[in-house]
Scaffold this motif. Structure first.
Motif, PDB file in Angstrom:
ATOM      1  N   ASP A 112       1.165   5.450  16.027  1.00 13.47           N
ATOM      2  CA  ASP A 112      -0.289   4.573  15.494  1.00 13.47           C
ATOM      3  C   ASP A 112      -1.208   5.911  15.226  1.00 13.47           C
ATOM      4  OD1 ASP A 112      -1.756   1.778  16.111  1.00 13.47           O
ATOM      5  OD2 ASP A 112      -2.875   3.742  16.120  1.00 13.47           O
TER       6      ASP A 112
ATOM      7  N   ILE B 160      -3.784   6.347   4.816  1.00 15.11           N
ATOM      8  CA  ILE B 160      -2.748   5.741   5.406  1.00 15.11           C
ATOM      9  C   ILE B 160      -1.429   6.084   4.316  1.00 15.11           C
ATOM     10  CG2 ILE B 160      -1.263   3.518   5.324  1.00 15.11           C
ATOM     11  CD1 ILE B 160      -3.879   2.012   6.587  1.00 15.11           C
TER      12      ILE B 160
ATOM     13  N   GLY C  95      -1.436  -2.402  10.570  1.00  8.78           N
ATOM     14  CA  GLY C  95      -2.444  -2.040   9.884  1.00  8.78           C
ATOM     15  C   GLY C  95      -2.214  -0.480   9.769  1.00  8.78           C
ATOM     16  N   GLU C  96      -2.302   0.335  11.108  1.00 11.06           N
ATOM     17  CA  GLU C  96      -2.161   1.786  10.674  1.00 11.06           C
ATOM     18  C   GLU C  96      -1.005   2.121  11.903  1.00 11.06           C
ATOM     19  OE1 GLU C  96      -3.877   0.179  13.620  1.00 11.06           O
ATOM     20  OE2 GLU C  96      -4.566   2.165  14.197  1.00 11.06           O
TER      21      GLU C  96
ATOM     22  N   HIS D   7     -13.112   1.892   3.467  1.00 11.57           N
ATOM     23  CA  HIS D   7     -12.026   1.268   3.698  1.00 11.57           C
ATOM     24  C   HIS D   7     -10.998   2.007   2.578  1.00 11.57           C
ATOM     25  CE1 HIS D   7      -9.864  -2.009   5.200  1.00 11.57           C
ATOM     26  NE2 HIS D   7      -9.147  -2.097   4.023  1.00 11.57           N
TER      27      HIS D   7
ATOM     28  N   LYS E 153      -1.495   7.090  23.631  1.00  9.30           N
ATOM     29  CA  LYS E 153      -2.842   6.872  23.502  1.00  9.30           C
ATOM     30  C   LYS E 153      -3.673   7.172  24.690  1.00  9.30           C
ATOM     31  CE  LYS E 153      -3.015   4.836  19.226  1.00  9.30           C
ATOM     32  NZ  LYS E 153      -3.676   5.675  18.119  1.00  9.30           N
TER      33      LYS E 153
ATOM     34  N   GLY F  26      -9.620   5.095   3.812  1.00  9.26           N
ATOM     35  CA  GLY F  26      -8.894   4.657   4.809  1.00  9.26           C
ATOM     36  C   GLY F  26      -7.403   4.398   4.598  1.00  9.26           C
ATOM     37  N   ASP F  27      -7.578   3.651   3.341  1.00 14.55           N
ATOM     38  CA  ASP F  27      -6.149   3.296   2.477  1.00 14.55           C
ATOM     39  C   ASP F  27      -5.422   4.503   2.084  1.00 14.55           C
ATOM     40  OD1 ASP F  27      -6.510   0.741   2.912  1.00 14.55           O
ATOM     41  OD2 ASP F  27      -6.743   0.013   0.658  1.00 14.55           O
TER      42      ASP F  27
ATOM     43  N   ARG G 127       6.351  -0.087   7.743  1.00 13.21           N
ATOM     44  CA  ARG G 127       4.770  -0.129   8.445  1.00 13.21           C
ATOM     45  C   ARG G 127       4.755  -1.669   8.947  1.00 13.21           C
ATOM     46  NH1 ARG G 127      -0.662  -1.311   4.368  1.00 13.21           N
ATOM     47  NH2 ARG G 127      -1.925  -0.923   6.168  1.00 13.21           N
TER      48      ARG G 127
ATOM     49  N   LEU H 183       0.903  -1.127  -0.016  1.00 15.42           N
ATOM     50  CA  LEU H 183      -0.232  -0.027  -0.156  1.00 15.42           C
ATOM     51  C   LEU H 183       0.796   1.291   0.067  1.00 15.42           C
ATOM     52  CD1 LEU H 183      -2.884   1.036   0.147  1.00 15.42           C
ATOM     53  CD2 LEU H 183      -2.503   1.137   2.699  1.00 15.42           C
TER      54      LEU H 183
ATOM     55  N   ASP I 152      -4.328   7.942  15.153  1.00 17.12           N
ATOM     56  CA  ASP I 152      -5.424   7.934  16.125  1.00 17.12           C
ATOM     57  C   ASP I 152      -6.931   7.695  15.614  1.00 17.12           C
ATOM     58  OD1 ASP I 152      -3.399   8.469  18.101  1.00 17.12           O
ATOM     59  OD2 ASP I 152      -3.487  10.577  17.622  1.00 17.12           O
ATOM     60  N   HIS I 153      -7.632   7.126  16.009  1.00 19.26           N
ATOM     61  CA  HIS I 153      -9.362   6.899  15.865  1.00 19.26           C
ATOM     62  C   HIS I 153      -9.153   6.382  14.340  1.00 19.26           C
ATOM     63  CE1 HIS I 153     -10.174   8.204  19.780  1.00 19.26           C
ATOM     64  NE2 HIS I 153      -9.659   9.570  19.592  1.00 19.26           N
ATOM     65  N   PHE I 154      -8.527   5.790  13.967  1.00 21.03           N
ATOM     66  CA  PHE I 154      -8.460   5.405  12.580  1.00 21.03           C
ATOM     67  C   PHE I 154      -9.470   4.484  12.158  1.00 21.03           C
ATOM     68  CE2 PHE I 154      -7.045   3.092   8.659  1.00 21.03           C
ATOM     69  CZ  PHE I 154      -6.674   4.178   8.003  1.00 21.03           C
ATOM     70  N   LYS I 155     -10.220   3.689  13.018  1.00 23.12           N
ATOM     71  CA  LYS I 155     -11.300   3.066  12.783  1.00 23.12           C
ATOM     72  C   LYS I 155     -12.579   3.887  12.204  1.00 23.12           C
ATOM     73  CE  LYS I 155     -14.004  -0.969  14.845  1.00 23.12           C
ATOM     74  NZ  LYS I 155     -15.490  -0.195  14.206  1.00 23.12           N
TER      75      LYS I 155
ATOM     76  N   ARG J 217      -3.828  10.974  23.227  1.00 21.22           N
ATOM     77  CA  ARG J 217      -3.531  10.706  21.831  1.00 21.22           C
ATOM     78  C   ARG J 217      -2.997  11.973  21.318  1.00 21.22           C
ATOM     79  NH1 ARG J 217      -7.959   7.831  22.620  1.00 21.22           N
ATOM     80  NH2 ARG J 217      -7.935   5.615  21.808  1.00 21.22           N
TER      81      ARG J 217
HETATM   82  N1  LIG Z   1      -8.471   1.275   5.444  1.00 19.83           N
HETATM   83  C1  LIG Z   1      -7.587   0.343   6.045  1.00 19.83           C
HETATM   84  N2  LIG Z   1      -7.996   0.139   7.250  1.00 19.83           N
HETATM   85  C2  LIG Z   1      -6.995  -0.576   7.929  1.00 19.83           C
HETATM   86  C3  LIG Z   1      -5.924  -1.449   7.362  1.00 19.83           C
HETATM   87  N3  LIG Z   1      -5.437  -1.899   8.616  1.00 19.83           N
HETATM   88  C4  LIG Z   1      -5.890  -1.893   9.627  1.00 19.83           C
HETATM   89  N4  LIG Z   1      -7.067  -1.030   9.475  1.00 19.83           N
HETATM   90  C5  LIG Z   1      -8.066  -0.700  10.201  1.00 19.83           C
HETATM   91  O1  LIG Z   1      -7.598   0.152  11.203  1.00 19.83           O
HETATM   92  C6  LIG Z   1      -8.486   0.176  12.307  1.00 19.83           C
HETATM   93  C7  LIG Z   1      -7.838   0.131  13.658  1.00 19.83           C
HETATM   94  O2  LIG Z   1      -8.738   0.502  14.388  1.00 19.83           O
HETATM   95  P1  LIG Z   1      -8.253   0.371  16.048  1.00 19.83           P
HETATM   96  O3  LIG Z   1      -7.042  -0.870  16.409  1.00 19.83           O
HETATM   97  O4  LIG Z   1      -9.360  -0.138  16.924  1.00 19.83           O
HETATM   98  O5  LIG Z   1      -7.692   1.673  16.510  1.00 19.83           O
HETATM   99  P2  LIG Z   1      -8.084   3.191  16.155  1.00 19.83           P
HETATM  100  O6  LIG Z   1      -9.666   3.404  15.828  1.00 19.83           O
HETATM  101  O7  LIG Z   1      -7.267   3.683  15.305  1.00 19.83           O
HETATM  102  O8  LIG Z   1      -8.186   4.148  17.579  1.00 19.83           O
HETATM  103  P3  LIG Z   1      -6.658   4.194  18.504  1.00 19.83           P
HETATM  104  O9  LIG Z   1      -5.841   3.495  17.915  1.00 19.83           O
HETATM  105  O10 LIG Z   1      -7.156   3.912  19.897  1.00 19.83           O
HETATM  106  O11 LIG Z   1      -6.479   5.655  18.478  1.00 19.83           O
HETATM  107  C8  LIG Z   1      -9.147  -0.985  12.205  1.00 19.83           C
HETATM  108  O12 LIG Z   1     -10.643  -0.637  11.974  1.00 19.83           O
HETATM  109  C9  LIG Z   1      -8.724  -1.651  11.101  1.00 19.83           C
HETATM  110  O13 LIG Z   1      -9.821  -2.632  10.404  1.00 19.83           O
HETATM  111  C10 LIG Z   1      -5.735  -0.773   6.001  1.00 19.83           C
HETATM  112  O14 LIG Z   1      -4.704  -1.441   5.753  1.00 19.83           O
HETATM  113  N5  LIG Z   1      -6.515  -0.053   5.505  1.00 19.83           N
END
Ligand SMILES: Nc1nc2c(ncn2[C@@H]2O[C@H](COP(=O)(O)OP(=O)(O)OP(=O)(O)O)[C@@H](O)[C@H]2O)c(=O)[nH]1
Length: 305
Positions: A178, A198, A220-221, A191, A291, A194-195, A217, A145, A180-183, A295
């Motif tokens: 990492d 990143i 994920g994030e 998604h 965190k 989201g990519d 990397r 990615l 923050d609040h990536f979800k 954060r």
């Molecule tokens: N789009 C995308 N999402 C990813 C990838 N890898 C991981 N994720 C998502 O990243 C999110 C990480 O969420 P959490 O670990 O709950 O953490 P967060 O929402 O970032 O919250 P905090 O880390 O506590 O601030 C999850 O929803 C994963 O599905 C990726 O390659 N692409």
């Protein structure tokens, strides 16, 4: 056809370049090699010394293989490249190839020439295989990615940095980051965005790094950076610089302008580190401290308890 002519015909049809060298590095005979597609005929070297034909360092290396094969009476294997900067002396009308890789087998033969022992040197053009192997290695070490190092390549580099520290005390620091609040970004924008977020983060942070820094990397994030020659204070400053540059930029997706932030943990290598797990664990603990305490922060491991 006379027997001698038949033998020469066979030898000259050999697909690989086949050289007979004397102990002192003289080209005694040259056969075949058409399939190596080098574009030049090596027969012109017959009677010359390796030292007349190749650059000094290369001739020295080639000669050492010949001597070793004769000393040990064992087959030697060598791989080497010719390129425009490191090329045997070609005739004026021959354009030097950009890069050709060879793999050679060097074997003593029971033939004395002008009182010297001899070897046969069979050279195969392996350029295609070499480039393919190089590409496969790059792919196996790169995150798809973002184009930066993947977890495997990163931990390998971290192991190298620790080894270097144990050998000559070259210090280094480790940053764990990492988003923050990536979800929420995934949940609200999807998604694919989201990519892109990143990629945006990696490109932005990468611009702030120098050649001796190593960015990977590792999840994920989740990312990590090795800062060579860095103590804890300069690493902390660098982490702050990275954090601020992301905080002050905006990621634009779906016509929305989004502020992305990172939580960062910082540690430095210690005398007690005998494997990378302890270093990574400290950086991770510091990152989770960032965190837990709000954060968009940088924490040093030493001040997070
Ligand atoms: N789009 C995308 N999402 C990813 C990838 N890898 C991981 N994720 C998502 O990243 C999110 C990480 O969420 P959490 O670990 O709950 O953490 P967060 O929402 O970032 O919250 P905090 O880390 O506590 O601030 C999850 O929803 C994963 O599905 C990726 O390659 N692409």
């Amino acid at each position: 056809m006379e027997l001698k002519d038949r033998y020469y015909t066979v030898l000259d049809s050999l697909p690989e370049h086949t050289f007979i060298f004397s102990e002192s590095g003289i080209y005694i005979d040259v056969y075949g090699g058409e399939d190596n597609a080098t574009g030049f005929d090596c027969k012109q070297f017959i009677g010359s010394s390796l030292y007349d034909v190749a650059p000094a360092e290369m001739a020295e290396t080639f000669h050492s293989y010949i001597k070793k094969a004769l000393e040990t009476n064992q087959v030697q294997l060598a791989s080497y490249k010719f390129d425009t900067d490191n090329m045997i002396d070609l005739p004026d009308d021959v354009i030097a190839p950009e890069q050709i890789w060879f793999e050679a087998t060097i074997k003593p033969i029971p033939l004395i020439e002008n009182g010297e022992r001899t070897v046969v040197w069979i050279a195969k053009n392996i350029t295609e295989r070499h480039l393919l192997e190089k590409r496969l290695k790059e792919l196996s070490e790169t995150d798809d990615l973002t184009g930066i190092a993947n977890r495997r390549a990163f931990t390998e580099r971290l192991r190298g940095a620790l080894k270097q520290f144990q050998t000559d005390r070259t210090p280094f620091a480790l940053l764990m980051l990492d988003i923050d609040h990536f979800k929420q970004i995934n949940d609200s924008l999807g998604h694919y965005c989201g990519d892109e977020a990143i990629q945006f983060t990696v490109n932005l942070l990468n611009e702030k790094l120098t050649g001796s820094d190593f960015f990977g990397r590792i999840g994920g994030e989740e990312f990590a950076i090795i800062l060579l020659h860095s103590g804890i204070e300069s690493a902390y400053q660098k982490a702050e610089e990275l954090r601020l540059s992301l905080e002050s930029s905006r990621f634009v997706a779906e016509e929305k302008s989004i502020k992305l932030t990172v939580s960062i943990g910082v540690t430095e290598v210690r005398d007690s580190d005998d494997n990378i797990k302890s270093i990574m664990a400290r950086a991770d603990t510091a990152m989770y401290h960032s965190k837990k305490t709000g954060r968009n922060k940088v924490s040093r491991f030493s001040s997070c308890r």
